[in-house]
Design a protein around this motif. Structure first.
Motif, PDB file in Angstrom:
ATOM      1  N   THR A  89      -4.698   1.991 -13.952  1.00 14.84           N
ATOM      2  CA  THR A  89      -4.479   0.685 -13.495  1.00 14.84           C
ATOM      3  C   THR A  89      -2.939   0.402 -13.251  1.00 14.84           C
ATOM      4  N   TRP A  90      -2.625  -0.141 -12.171  1.00 19.17           N
ATOM      5  CA  TRP A  90      -0.916  -0.151 -11.917  1.00 19.17           C
ATOM      6  C   TRP A  90      -0.716  -1.922 -11.773  1.00 19.17           C
ATOM      7  N   ARG A  91       0.457  -2.277 -12.396  1.00 26.43           N
ATOM      8  CA  ARG A  91       0.923  -3.710 -12.352  1.00 26.43           C
ATOM      9  C   ARG A  91       2.053  -3.688 -11.891  1.00 26.43           C
ATOM     10  N   ILE A  92       2.302  -4.980 -10.932  1.00 30.46           N
ATOM     11  CA  ILE A  92       3.936  -5.457 -10.731  1.00 30.46           C
ATOM     12  C   ILE A  92       4.636  -5.718 -11.976  1.00 30.46           C
ATOM     13  N   THR A 142      -5.738  -5.921  -5.903  1.00 29.30           N
ATOM     14  CA  THR A 142      -6.182  -7.465  -6.124  1.00 29.30           C
ATOM     15  C   THR A 142      -5.626  -8.159  -5.228  1.00 29.30           C
ATOM     16  N   PRO A 143      -6.366  -9.124  -4.965  1.00 28.22           N
ATOM     17  CA  PRO A 143      -5.916 -10.305  -3.980  1.00 28.22           C
ATOM     18  C   PRO A 143      -4.442 -11.110  -4.156  1.00 28.22           C
ATOM     19  N   ASP A 144      -4.089 -11.001  -5.378  1.00 29.05           N
ATOM     20  CA  ASP A 144      -2.908 -11.860  -5.661  1.00 29.05           C
ATOM     21  C   ASP A 144      -1.936 -10.785  -5.705  1.00 29.05           C
ATOM     22  N   GLU A 181      -1.710  -6.527  -9.284  1.00 30.03           N
ATOM     23  CA  GLU A 181      -2.509  -5.447  -9.851  1.00 30.03           C
ATOM     24  C   GLU A 181      -3.280  -4.617  -8.817  1.00 30.03           C
ATOM     25  N   ALA A 182      -3.434  -2.899  -9.302  1.00 30.61           N
ATOM     26  CA  ALA A 182      -4.024  -2.259  -8.583  1.00 30.61           C
ATOM     27  C   ALA A 182      -5.025  -1.105  -9.468  1.00 30.61           C
ATOM     28  N   PHE A 183      -5.909  -0.735  -8.817  1.00 29.97           N
ATOM     29  CA  PHE A 183      -6.810   0.152  -9.274  1.00 29.97           C
ATOM     30  C   PHE A 183      -6.665   1.492  -8.496  1.00 29.97           C
ATOM     31  N   GLN A 241       1.050  -1.277   0.001  1.00 25.91           N
ATOM     32  CA  GLN A 241      -0.056  -0.015  -0.019  1.00 25.91           C
ATOM     33  C   GLN A 241       0.958   1.179  -0.038  1.00 25.91           C
ATOM     34  N   LYS A 242       1.631   1.390   0.963  1.00 25.36           N
ATOM     35  CA  LYS A 242       2.582   2.440   0.906  1.00 25.36           C
ATOM     36  C   LYS A 242       3.547   2.598  -0.394  1.00 25.36           C
TER      37      LYS A 242
END
Length: 259
Positions: free
Chosen positions: A110-113, A80-82, A85-87, A27-28
């Protein structure tokens, strides 16, 4: 010597635990990277902003228009649970040139690892997917027009479906008017047009809206700015609905039990 070895081991474990405590807080981590991206993007520093863009999205990012963001605020992070990915929902103040005004937007990216870091992942639109718009400050209302509806819910669609809606309206004034429409966000996947821009008193026309929804997912909300001349009256139309993943079937109502 034993005490020194014990002390060194304890210090190492403490440093290691601190390192992992920071690494374990996505999160941070994403909050920091999102704010750094928008700081660069809002100032037009595209080279710096590009460092936060996913490698697969670089060419699309370079091809888009530069930022018109005046102010931004991170409002919500949904990971997202995995954890891959994040919105991100941002509050954004942006200038809409056709309307000559600043609009306050709720925007989603949308952001992805990728290789252990968060990166902005783009679809067809620019990195501001507008969910809703509010007029800021209040403007003169376009009283010359009467719309059958000023908000349309297109319901449940699959991501990738083409969504088309129509806003019929009538010129209820006693003089001819010219009507123009503009998207609150500029995106090459969305089209908006006025079928008959100049109307005599009593004439009818429509605002047509079309979006190729592939880049969008979940709750969708787009504002359309309408301007009327003479007089400069302004109003906002809203299109909203839900875009489910392409592999999902529409929800079905449960069949009532037989009496």
């Amino acid at each position: 010597m034993t005490k020194l070895r014990y002390l060194a081991t304890a210090c190492f474990l403490l440093i290691l635990s601190v390192h992992f405590s920071f690494a374990a807080d996505p999160q941070k981590d994403i909050e920091k990277r999102v704010n750094e991206f928008y700081e660069a993007f809002s100032k037009g520093n595209m080279k710096t902003a590009e460092k936060f863009v996913h490698p697969e999205s670089i060419q699309m990012f370079r091809a888009q228009a530069q930022s018109a963001i005046l102010k931004y605020q991170l409002r919500k992070i949904d990971i997202t649970p995995d954890g891959k990915e994040a919105f991100i929902t941002m509050g954004v103040d942006s200038m809409v040139p056709l309307l000559g005004k600043v609009m306050t937007l709720d925007a989603q990216t949308t952001w992805r690892i990728h290789k252990g870091k968060w990166y902005l992942a783009l679809g067809a639109p620019p990195p501001i997917h507008v969910l809703k718009a509010q007029e800021h400050p209040p403007d003169k209302k376009a009283t010359e027009l009467q719309f059958e509806k000023t908000a349309i819910d297109f319901g449940w669609k699959r991501q990738g479906d083409v969504v088309q809606v129509e806003f019929p309206f009538t010129n209820i004034s006693d003089h001819a008017v010219t009507v123009s429409a503009a998207l609150v966000s500029d995106c090459n996947c969305i089209e908006v047009q006025v079928t008959k821009p100049t109307l005599a008193p009593g004439e009818k026309s429509s605002v047509l809206f079309r979006v190729a929804s592939s880049p969008f997912l979940l709750d969708y909300h787009q504002g359309i700015g309408i301007k009327v001349e003479p007089g400069g009256g302004i109003l906002t139309l809203d299109v909203f609905g839900f875009l489910a993943p392409a592999d999902q079937n529409p929800p079905t109502e449960s069949t009532p039990a037989s009496p």
